[in-house]
Each structure stands twice: as structure tokens, then as C-alpha cells.
Design an enzyme around this catalytic site. Sequence first.
Site, PDB file in Angstrom:
ATOM      1  N   GLY A 191       0.900  -1.317   0.007  1.00  0.00           N
ATOM      2  CA  GLY A 191      -0.017  -0.055  -0.048  1.00  0.00           C
ATOM      3  C   GLY A 191       0.910   1.430   0.181  1.00  0.00           C
ATOM      4  O   GLY A 191       2.178   1.139   0.227  1.00  0.00           O
ATOM      5  N   ASP A 244     -13.764   7.042  10.119  1.00  0.00           N
ATOM      6  CA  ASP A 244     -13.290   6.768   8.811  1.00  0.00           C
ATOM      7  C   ASP A 244     -13.660   5.416   8.320  1.00  0.00           C
ATOM      8  O   ASP A 244     -12.730   4.675   7.687  1.00  0.00           O
ATOM      9  CB  ASP A 244     -11.949   7.246   8.483  1.00  0.00           C
ATOM     10  CG  ASP A 244     -11.469   7.318   6.900  1.00  0.00           C
ATOM     11  OD1 ASP A 244     -12.518   7.422   6.125  1.00  0.00           O
ATOM     12  OD2 ASP A 244     -10.393   7.164   6.520  1.00  0.00           O
TER      13      ASP A 244
END
Lengths: 328, 479
Positions: free
Chosen positions: B38, B160
Site C-alpha cells: 500500500g 473513517d
Amino acid sequence: MADFMTSTHRAKWIFTPHDLKEKYKAANHRAKQALEKYGSTRVEVNIDGSFAYAEHAIDARENGDNHSRPKALKVEEEQLLRAFYEFKIQDVCDAFKFPRKIQATALIYFKRFYLQWSVMEHHPKHIMLTCIYAACKAEENHVSAEELGKGIEQDHQVILNNEMLVLQSLGFDLIVYAPYRALCGFLSDVEEFSGAKDEQLGMLENIHESAKAEVDKIMRTDASLLFPPGQLALAALWRSNEAHQIIDFDRYLRSVLSRQHPTLNNSDLAVALQAVYSLVNKLETPTSKDVKHIDRKLKSCLDPGSHDKSKKRKHRSKESSNDILDMS
Amino acid sequence: MGDGNSNASSSSRAGNSNNNGNNRPEWLQQYDLIGKIGEGTYGLVFLAKIKSNRSKSIAIKKFKQSKDGDGVSPTAIREIMLLREINHENVVKLVNVHINHADMSLYLAFDYAEHDLYEIIRHHRDKVNQPINQYTVKSLLWQLLNGLNYLHSNWIVHRDLKPSNILVMGEGDEHGVVKIADFGLARIYQSPLKPLSENGVVVTIWYRAPELLLGAKHYTSAVDMWAVGCIFAELLTLKPLFQGQEVKGTPNPFQFDQLDKIFKVLGHPTQEKWPTLVNLPHWHADVQQIQGRKYENAGLYSVVHLSPKNPAYDLLSKMLEYDPRKRITAAQALEHEYFRMEPLPGRNALVPPQPGEKFVNYPIRPVDTTTDFEGTISLQPSQPVSSGNAVSGGMAGPHVMPTRSVQRPIPMGMQRMQPQGMSAYNITSQAGMGGGMNPGGIPMQRGVAAQAHQQQQMRRKDPAGMTGYHPPQQKSRRF
């Protein structure tokens, strides 16, 4: 807030008086040894993260002249110097009008840091500033290092240089529980408990204000490393009530215990509050004059070269960062 | 992570010339680096194995120094300090924190999770072409709520939640166990919660609660429940429920399209049902834009293809309640009838206890083996990697899906690796081999970081890039 009962604060950062004494002694002893061995006590963080004492070539030893050799601080002198900077933390936080929570967090960071290090190893002025800076970050009141440095006319690079060291020394346990919130809780509880009427509400408000000031003082004592925040808040409330005599404190304590901690002994709590009380009574607030000679000693321990401009060479410690931390 | 002091080990041998060209931090010795999984705003995420126990995979999230030259990244500090305090089966586990003193970056080591809801949903939508089975949906949802209930009862709001932040463990003891991840935006309620936009943080709006879209200044745990509702619907339909076009601008712009998408499905909120509605800033500011529209209540049930009598529908509609004070809480949701009827939720969400159910082999996370811990890209073609032991063991792991693992070599100029799955740690794609570790501690580092930052700013203007979802061009790019 996350639960105190399962917190790192409770699990790792509440000590016995004996623990504290041993830790202070150990850090002092280590710094003293470094002074003898390397002629200096200053610890530097190498780029690879290991710690090393800055070695100072001791010419004086060869001359047999003991006078020019720096003398190590005594444990009590370290304590006084810490007390000086702990008061400074509140000073600086007030100057910036930071909320009380931040100053309490910074204070606890500072105290925790010096459980592992001697002030001879890391200058408390630098650590003080860095703790305030880190507390601001953790409490979501971000102030840039530059802004902080400017406000108190200090080089902000000192803060940035020490930030990682401080975070690491705190083991990244950055959430701390200050007694102010517990105090609010107790006061609204007292309100209900005493069925306060209008005029009394005003007086309780006074008690709250003076109790907050009591907490400020308590936070500077070792009590913040010895007792959970709820007990610190109760002690502050007790001290503040002494002057005002609004609450029947004994009866209130019994009621708190019976409602919340049926298993906890009334006298245990009383002993704890008593201990906090006497620590506050013994609290010293040294002035810069009081610590002047200590500060001078500290300077020569940290940086002996500042006097005779001897050449220094760095001594690379074989110990890794962890060893040093674990030695405390 | 146990004792912070002994684990917060330091390192990175750097700057000195006598280190045999090995610029790796010392603590790195305990890991075998597999590759990058990532990349985003805060840094990079790597997959590694612990040398002493090669069956154990670790995700290492590297935080760069904060962009503005202001010390350790506040996001990293926030994430670490929260994760140090929490411990729950359905929350990702921080196992270690490492420091690189050369560039003041932090490395957070987590237990590695092979899957995430984003990838699971995408796999069903694009590859399997059939819905996720009822047992799996229910188990995923139950575990998500279970973790969230723990967080909320510890006064932590995640803020989130989205499919890519909900991880699911692959093979092993915890196979099929949900882990809530990415606490970079999480907050303890007690401290004043600044609006995200004020923190300069940009997150996807698709899972954002209506009160926030209407300008509410305070976050409550109800915002997380709205996101769970959106995720629940997405698990059922394999499509994001409210896929609004994000309005870019400063700060906290009015997200008209997102509200429009919500109102089209749920109808218009009324003051009757949501009394504090009129106090919300954007409600007044945009009275005409919002209230001037007529919304036919299309009906949530028709969008998710559920009968209004179905308990699943009942639960979903309670999560998507407009008034945050009436919205169902995580604790209440766990008690809902939906979880008490067959199929009952289980610990391994991916494998139903009853035989006969079709078992879906979810693909493993793609790994870019060309990038090392320093974030520098070597010029080897990337290799397919299995979650098992492919790199050094040579044997393919049990879950290797050839179609999935094949990666294109990443051209140097492109700097954008496999976007799919990269968002698992909420580091939305970002350009950059720059800003990585600069072993020499050479001043150039700051310049490079600034440059990377600029690129990232530019990218933020690209609406698709910041959602954490697929930018459209990537669909055609794949295969």
C-alpha cells in the site's frame, strides 16, 4: 475517554514510593558512573538510534587536579531541578493559554521521562519544551515547534531533536488521565449528594475553582505517579473544602465508597488522600535563584568542554537504546 | 506491543560509510520483507514475515515525518496512542513500533490481514458475479459491530469507516475474523473533535453521515453507525449505496451531490423526524438547493432488494436513520433480531460452518516486490506472491489465485502501483518514491518530500483518486 481501568496509565505508570526512589537513584547512579568514565554525562542519540555518552577528554585527571572535574548532581539536587522545570511547564502553558489538560499531560510526560533518565543525561529545559510540544500533539492542540520556540525565545530545533527520544522513552503511552475531569464528576455528584440550593451552588463553584488550583499543585508532586486520577481529584476536593467547609467530606467519602467501591476500605482511601495531602504540603517551588548553583553543576556535567575548550571525542556506547532504558 | 520501551527499538544504520552498503535499520533484521502492499498520504505499507516465525505475516505501516517539517507525524501519534490503549478481537492489533532516527520516521507493525471488505465486495462483483452468501454478510457485519461497540464504549469514534478499512484475516487461527483498521482519524470523544476538513484531512464522502454533510461540527459515535449502514448495503448489493460526486474546495465544502444521492433513496429529511435539522449550518445556507428539490421516496428496500418485512431491512433502515440521536447504536444493533435468526453469525465469516455452502476463494493482496523498505524501487519485474510462503519457500500458498497475483512490472515513471487493495490501510494512492527514508540523512530528503506532497495535492483534485475506490481508468487498465 477510553477506560482508565484498562489503560497503559494504570498498568504501567502508577508506582509505589519505593519504585520511584529506586528509579531516581538508578538514573543518578548511572549518570555518575558515566561522569567518572567519560568525563561527561550528556547522552546523545546516534543516527542509528543507539545512545552514547559524549566523551570528554579529562586532562585534569592527569594533573591530579580534582577541582576542575565536574561534580555529579545529588539525587536531591536532581529532584529540585525537576521541580523547577515542572513549575516552568505550568508557566509556559499558562503563557500560551493552553487548557489545563495539556499542562497536566506535559507534566506527566516530563515526570515519566525522568524516571528513566537523569537530568544530567538530558537537559530538563529541552525535555520540558519537548514534553509540552508532544502533549499539544497528543491532545489535538497542535502548535508548531517553531511557534512554541518563538513564544518563549528558545531554539525550536531543540524540540524537534528531542521529540522522538521523548516519545520513545514514554513507550508511546501517550494517553494520560488528568484529575480535572474526575473533579468535574465529583462536583456534580456532590451537588446531587448535598441537594445543593442556589446559594450553595455558587459556593460549590468556588470550591471547583480552588480545587482545580489544588490539582495543579498535586500534579507537580510525585502523587501523579503514585495514585490514580480519581483519588488525586478527591484529594484536591478535600483540600479545597478545608478552606470553604461546604461539604461534609467524611460523609461524602463514605457515600462514594458505598456506591462505587463497596469492596474498597474506607481507611485505605483515607490513607491515600492523606498521602497526597502531605505530598502537596511538602511541594517545593524553587526559584531560578534556588537552582542556580545546581544549574551550573549541571552545565559542567553535560558539557565540560564549555569551560576549558578541551577537545571532545565521541564515545560510542556498546549499549543499545533498550539496554539503557531498561537499566533504570 | 507489550513494553513500549523495549519494543520501541531504534535504528537504521545510516550515514556512516562502513556499513557495507546496507542501509537497513537494525530492527529490520527480524523481518523478511516481502514487498509493498500500500501507499498513500502518510507513507507506505509493507508486507513482511517474522524471521523467527515464518508463518506469521506482519503489515508494516511506515509514517514519514510530517510534511511541514514539524516533527513526528501527528496522524502516526494519534494512531499509536489509541492503539496502545485498546485490545479487542475485532480491532487490528499493533504489535510493535519501530523508529528510524535517520529521518524520524515511524514504522507500525500490525498483524497482517489478507483480505478487506473492499476486495471481497469487488471480487464478488467483478469475478464471482454473485452476491456474498448470507452467512458471510451477517458474520462480517456482526463482527464489525462487535469491534465498533468496543470502541464506542471506550469513547472512541473511528470517523473513517469504509470497506477498505475493514480487514478480514486470511488462513490461520483467526481465519475469517474481522479487524477494524486505520485509526489515523479516530478520536476520543472527550477531546474537542475538530471537523476533518479543519485538520486538512480528506476522506471519502460516500460513507459520511448526513449530519456531517449538513455541516454538523461535532462527531458522535452515530457517524460510525451511518457508515456501517452504508457498508451493510454494499455487502448486500456489491455496489456503494450512495456514490456521490465529491465537491473539492476549501474547507468543508457543501457536498450537494452526496446529499442528493442519499435523499433520492431515503427521501427528504423532515424537521418532524429530525428536529435539530434546522440547526445545521448547511441546511440554512443551502435551503434552496436542497429543499427546492422534490424527492420521490424511491425506497431503500428496492435498492437493496429486500422486503420491508425482512429483519435485515429493518436493521439497515435503523442504521440509516437521519436523526443521529435516533440512529441505532452498535450495542443495540448486536441485539437485533437479524442476528438471532438463521444463519447465525460465526467467528470465521468466510467459511460457513455448514457443508454444502459454496466456498469462495478470495484472492490474496497483491504485493509489489520491487519496492524495499526505503521506498526505493528496484528495477526487477515484480513477482506474483502468495500469502503463504512463495518468496522464499517456493511453494505456492493454498490461496493462490493466479489470475489475481499476476502483476505488471511498474514502470518507473508511473509511480502508481496496483491501486486495488492498496487502500486497505487507508493510504489512498499517492505518487512517490520520494519522501522515503533517506539513509544518509542528506538534506535533500526534505525537498523530495515537499515534491511528493505537491504531487499529492495535485492528485487530490482528481475526484476518483481520493475516494479510496477505483478511479475509473484503473478498471480498463486491469487485465
